[in-house]
Design a protein around this motif. Structure first.
Motif, PDB file in Angstrom:
ATOM      1  N   MET A   1       0.834  -1.195   0.000  1.00 34.63           N
ATOM      2  CA  MET A   1       0.000   0.000   0.000  1.00 34.63           C
ATOM      3  C   MET A   1       0.875   1.254   0.000  1.00 34.63           C
ATOM      4  O   MET A   1       2.055   1.215   0.349  1.00 34.63           O
ATOM      5  CB  MET A   1      -0.911  -0.006   1.225  1.00 34.63           C
ATOM      6  CG  MET A   1      -1.802  -1.228   1.334  1.00 34.63           C
ATOM      7  SD  MET A   1      -3.054  -1.308   0.023  1.00 34.63           S
ATOM      8  CE  MET A   1      -4.179  -0.016   0.588  1.00 34.63           C
ATOM      9  N   ALA A   2       0.279   2.379  -0.384  1.00 31.33           N
ATOM     10  CA  ALA A   2       1.022   3.640  -0.414  1.00 31.33           C
ATOM     11  C   ALA A   2       0.107   4.779   0.014  1.00 31.33           C
ATOM     12  O   ALA A   2      -1.075   4.805  -0.334  1.00 31.33           O
ATOM     13  CB  ALA A   2       1.569   3.908  -1.821  1.00 31.33           C
ATOM     14  N   VAL A   3       0.657   5.717   0.789  1.00 36.92           N
ATOM     15  CA  VAL A   3      -0.048   6.952   1.126  1.00 36.92           C
ATOM     16  C   VAL A   3       0.442   8.029   0.166  1.00 36.92           C
ATOM     17  O   VAL A   3       1.654   8.292   0.078  1.00 36.92           O
ATOM     18  CB  VAL A   3       0.225   7.382   2.580  1.00 36.92           C
ATOM     19  CG1 VAL A   3      -0.463   8.713   2.886  1.00 36.92           C
ATOM     20  CG2 VAL A   3      -0.257   6.315   3.548  1.00 36.92           C
ATOM     21  N   VAL A   4      -0.492   8.641  -0.552  1.00 30.38           N
ATOM     22  CA  VAL A   4      -0.118   9.603  -1.578  1.00 30.38           C
ATOM     23  C   VAL A   4      -0.982  10.855  -1.479  1.00 30.38           C
ATOM     24  O   VAL A   4      -2.113  10.826  -0.964  1.00 30.38           O
ATOM     25  CB  VAL A   4      -0.256   8.997  -2.996  1.00 30.38           C
ATOM     26  CG1 VAL A   4       0.723   7.860  -3.211  1.00 30.38           C
ATOM     27  CG2 VAL A   4      -1.689   8.522  -3.248  1.00 30.38           C
ATOM     28  N   GLY A   5      -0.427  11.932  -1.986  1.00 30.10           N
ATOM     29  CA  GLY A   5      -1.155  13.190  -2.078  1.00 30.10           C
ATOM     30  C   GLY A   5      -0.591  14.017  -3.213  1.00 30.10           C
ATOM     31  O   GLY A   5       0.504  13.740  -3.718  1.00 30.10           O
ATOM     32  N   ALA A   6      -1.336  15.032  -3.615  1.00 30.50           N
ATOM     33  CA  ALA A   6      -0.885  15.909  -4.691  1.00 30.50           C
ATOM     34  C   ALA A   6       0.193  16.867  -4.172  1.00 30.50           C
ATOM     35  O   ALA A   6       0.183  17.247  -2.991  1.00 30.50           O
ATOM     36  CB  ALA A   6      -2.061  16.697  -5.239  1.00 30.50           C
TER      37      ALA A   6
ATOM     38  N   GLU B   1       2.182  21.254  -0.251  1.00 27.60           N
ATOM     39  CA  GLU B   1       2.621  22.646  -0.119  1.00 27.60           C
ATOM     40  C   GLU B   1       1.787  23.375   0.924  1.00 27.60           C
ATOM     41  O   GLU B   1       2.299  24.228   1.661  1.00 27.60           O
ATOM     42  CB  GLU B   1       2.525  23.354  -1.472  1.00 27.60           C
ATOM     43  CG  GLU B   1       3.564  22.895  -2.482  1.00 27.60           C
ATOM     44  CD  GLU B   1       3.358  23.546  -3.841  1.00 27.60           C
ATOM     45  OE1 GLU B   1       2.493  24.451  -3.940  1.00 27.60           O
ATOM     46  OE2 GLU B   1       4.050  23.149  -4.801  1.00 27.60           O
ATOM     47  N   ARG B   2       0.499  23.023   0.999  1.00 33.39           N
ATOM     48  CA  ARG B   2      -0.386  23.673   1.965  1.00 33.39           C
ATOM     49  C   ARG B   2      -0.245  23.094   3.358  1.00 33.39           C
ATOM     50  O   ARG B   2      -0.267  23.814   4.356  1.00 33.39           O
ATOM     51  CB  ARG B   2      -1.859  23.542   1.532  1.00 33.39           C
ATOM     52  CG  ARG B   2      -2.209  24.201   0.226  1.00 33.39           C
ATOM     53  CD  ARG B   2      -3.723  24.314   0.063  1.00 33.39           C
ATOM     54  NE  ARG B   2      -4.432  23.081   0.386  1.00 33.39           N
ATOM     55  CZ  ARG B   2      -4.725  22.123  -0.491  1.00 33.39           C
ATOM     56  NH1 ARG B   2      -4.328  22.256  -1.746  1.00 33.39           N
ATOM     57  NH2 ARG B   2      -5.386  21.036  -0.116  1.00 33.39           N
ATOM     58  N   ARG B   3      -0.111  21.774   3.449  1.00 36.89           N
ATOM     59  CA  ARG B   3      -0.256  21.096   4.742  1.00 36.89           C
ATOM     60  C   ARG B   3       1.031  20.464   5.272  1.00 36.89           C
ATOM     61  O   ARG B   3       1.062  20.003   6.413  1.00 36.89           O
ATOM     62  CB  ARG B   3      -1.322  19.995   4.620  1.00 36.89           C
ATOM     63  CG  ARG B   3      -2.683  20.499   4.142  1.00 36.89           C
ATOM     64  CD  ARG B   3      -3.329  21.403   5.190  1.00 36.89           C
ATOM     65  NE  ARG B   3      -3.521  20.694   6.423  1.00 36.89           N
ATOM     66  CZ  ARG B   3      -4.606  19.961   6.702  1.00 36.89           C
ATOM     67  NH1 ARG B   3      -5.577  19.851   5.809  1.00 36.89           N
ATOM     68  NH2 ARG B   3      -4.724  19.349   7.864  1.00 36.89           N
TER      69      ARG B   3
ATOM     70  N   GLU C   1      -3.528  14.917  11.740  1.00 43.08           N
ATOM     71  CA  GLU C   1      -3.493  16.355  11.457  1.00 43.08           C
ATOM     72  C   GLU C   1      -3.801  16.647   9.987  1.00 43.08           C
ATOM     73  O   GLU C   1      -3.791  17.804   9.574  1.00 43.08           O
ATOM     74  CB  GLU C   1      -2.104  16.911  11.804  1.00 43.08           C
ATOM     75  CG  GLU C   1      -1.685  16.667  13.244  1.00 43.08           C
ATOM     76  CD  GLU C   1      -0.215  16.986  13.489  1.00 43.08           C
ATOM     77  OE1 GLU C   1       0.462  17.432  12.527  1.00 43.08           O
ATOM     78  OE2 GLU C   1       0.259  16.763  14.616  1.00 43.08           O
ATOM     79  N   HIS C   2      -4.100  15.607   9.214  1.00 45.70           N
ATOM     80  CA  HIS C   2      -4.296  15.768   7.766  1.00 45.70           C
ATOM     81  C   HIS C   2      -5.707  15.368   7.347  1.00 45.70           C
ATOM     82  O   HIS C   2      -6.413  14.655   8.051  1.00 45.70           O
ATOM     83  CB  HIS C   2      -3.273  14.909   7.007  1.00 45.70           C
ATOM     84  CG  HIS C   2      -1.879  15.456   7.066  1.00 45.70           C
ATOM     85  ND1 HIS C   2      -1.357  16.234   6.074  1.00 45.70           N
ATOM     86  CD2 HIS C   2      -0.913  15.342   8.021  1.00 45.70           C
ATOM     87  CE1 HIS C   2      -0.111  16.567   6.388  1.00 45.70           C
ATOM     88  NE2 HIS C   2       0.185  16.043   7.572  1.00 45.70           N
ATOM     89  N   ASP C   3      -6.084  15.884   6.171  1.00 42.94           N
ATOM     90  CA  ASP C   3      -7.335  15.447   5.539  1.00 42.94           C
ATOM     91  C   ASP C   3      -7.060  14.132   4.821  1.00 42.94           C
ATOM     92  O   ASP C   3      -6.295  14.096   3.848  1.00 42.94           O
ATOM     93  CB  ASP C   3      -7.816  16.491   4.521  1.00 42.94           C
ATOM     94  CG  ASP C   3      -8.493  17.676   5.190  1.00 42.94           C
ATOM     95  OD1 ASP C   3      -9.160  17.453   6.212  1.00 42.94           O
ATOM     96  OD2 ASP C   3      -8.344  18.807   4.679  1.00 42.94           O
TER      97      ASP C   3
ATOM     98  N   GLY D   1      -6.047  17.191  -5.105  1.00 40.82           N
ATOM     99  CA  GLY D   1      -5.572  17.899  -3.927  1.00 40.82           C
ATOM    100  C   GLY D   1      -6.557  17.944  -2.788  1.00 40.82           C
ATOM    101  O   GLY D   1      -6.433  18.777  -1.880  1.00 40.82           O
ATOM    102  N   LEU D   2      -7.534  17.011  -2.778  1.00 40.09           N
ATOM    103  CA  LEU D   2      -8.575  17.036  -1.757  1.00 40.09           C
ATOM    104  C   LEU D   2      -8.189  16.290  -0.491  1.00 40.09           C
ATOM    105  O   LEU D   2      -8.959  16.287   0.476  1.00 40.09           O
ATOM    106  CB  LEU D   2      -9.872  16.449  -2.327  1.00 40.09           C
ATOM    107  CG  LEU D   2     -10.446  17.181  -3.543  1.00 40.09           C
ATOM    108  CD1 LEU D   2     -11.726  16.512  -4.006  1.00 40.09           C
ATOM    109  CD2 LEU D   2     -10.671  18.655  -3.226  1.00 40.09           C
ATOM    110  N   GLY D   3      -7.043  15.632  -0.472  1.00 40.04           N
ATOM    111  CA  GLY D   3      -6.607  14.921   0.721  1.00 40.04           C
ATOM    112  C   GLY D   3      -5.616  13.837   0.388  1.00 40.04           C
ATOM    113  O   GLY D   3      -5.180  13.684  -0.762  1.00 40.04           O
TER     114      GLY D   3
END
Length: 293
Positions: free
Chosen positions: A166-171, A176-178, A189-191, A237-239
């Motif tokens: 499995m992998a945790v990924v984000g845009a 840059e925001r979080r 602490e994240h969406d 970029g929604l989470g």
């Protein structure tokens, strides 16, 4: 008794077609005396003669002609039906009903299906996508596809894929925001984009590093029931998404998504195709071979 009657009628048809007890006996693979006894028994039960026997020829009586008109077409249909069943074995056909979760369809079934369907045009495949632990016997499926640990012990299971990291990924814009989490517990602490499973509720995120394992209930604004939708939401970029690494590998390589917590990857067992403990139809045997290849 029904089997005896059917054999007697087969004997009657053989004699009526051959016009000879000798030739009919040879065709049936029995002795002439045994065949004569069978016909006599049939005539006694019907209480009427069916054949006129001479030294040169055997011909039907009026009663025999009527019996031939009655049972001849039916026996021919039976012969044709058995021939079709034999052909079915040589050239598999029919519909295979399969229950599989969404990622199994995407990663395991779909890559094999185009070549399989092209090779066997008389086989149809019906796939129902769901994440539930479907009762394939009660729901009349031929087979199911789930991760190995989810398959019931009373099923025959065949491994058809690799283990699933499995992998945790984000845009990039999200990070840059979080900022980026460095440890699994920082995900609170994240969406996080949650996956809802039909029976289990929200899917828990599991992490493993060395001998240490963590299972977290994460939170966020978005809950979906499709991994493909979750990937698209992450790309927007929604989470953060927690999905099979192979599903997002192209997006990671292109830079559309960034993986975090790589050292904490959890790997699930491979997908297995499973079916009830009974003889499987020829079409399913061929599909198993295609998936294992």
């Amino acid at each position: 008794m029904a089997g005896d009657n059917l054999r007697d009628l087969q004997a009657f048809l053989a004699v009526s077609e051959a016009h000879s007890f000798t030739r009919a006996a040879a065709r049936l693979g029995v002795s002439q005396s045994a065949l004569s006894q069978t016909i006599r028994g049939l005539e006694e039960r019907m209480d009427m003669p069916l054949f006129v026997r001479t030294t040169r020829r055997v011909s039907l009586t009026e009663a025999g002609e009527r019996l031939l008109a009655l049972v001849g077409p039916a026996m021919e249909e039976i012969r044709q039906g058995l021939a079709q069943m034999s052909a079915l074995r040589r050239r598999p056909a029919g519909t295979l009903r399969i229950s599989a979760d969404e990622y199994a369809v995407h990663a395991v079934l779909w890559p094999a299906l185009p070549a399989f369907l092209a090779a066997y045009p008389d086989i149809k495949v019906e796939i129902t996508t769901d994440y539930g632990l479907t009762d394939i016997v009660g729901q009349r499926y031929d087979a199911g596809v789930r991760r190995g640990g989810l398959v019931s012990k009373d099923m025959i299971a065949v491994r058809i894929g690799p283990d699933m990291p499995m992998a945790v990924v984000g845009a990039p814009a999200y990070f840059e925001r979080r900022g980026r989490p460095r440890l699994p517990e920082q995900l609170i602490e994240h969406d996080c984009i949650n996956l809802r499973l039909p029976a289990q509720g929200l899917y828990g995120w599991t992490f493993r590093k060395g001998g240490q394992e963590q299972r977290l209930k994460v939170d966020g604004q978005l809950v979906l029931n499709s991994l493909l939708q979750i990937v698209e939401a992450a790309r927007a970029g929604l989470g953060l998404a927690h999905v099979p690494e192979a599903l997002v590998r192209p997006h990671i390589e292109s830079g559309a998504l960034v993986e975090v917590l790589r050292d904490w990857r959890h790997t699930y067992e491979a997908y297995h195709l499973y079916y009830p403990n009974r003889r499987k139809p020829p079409a399913l045997e061929l599909l198993v071979e295609a998936l294992r290849a």
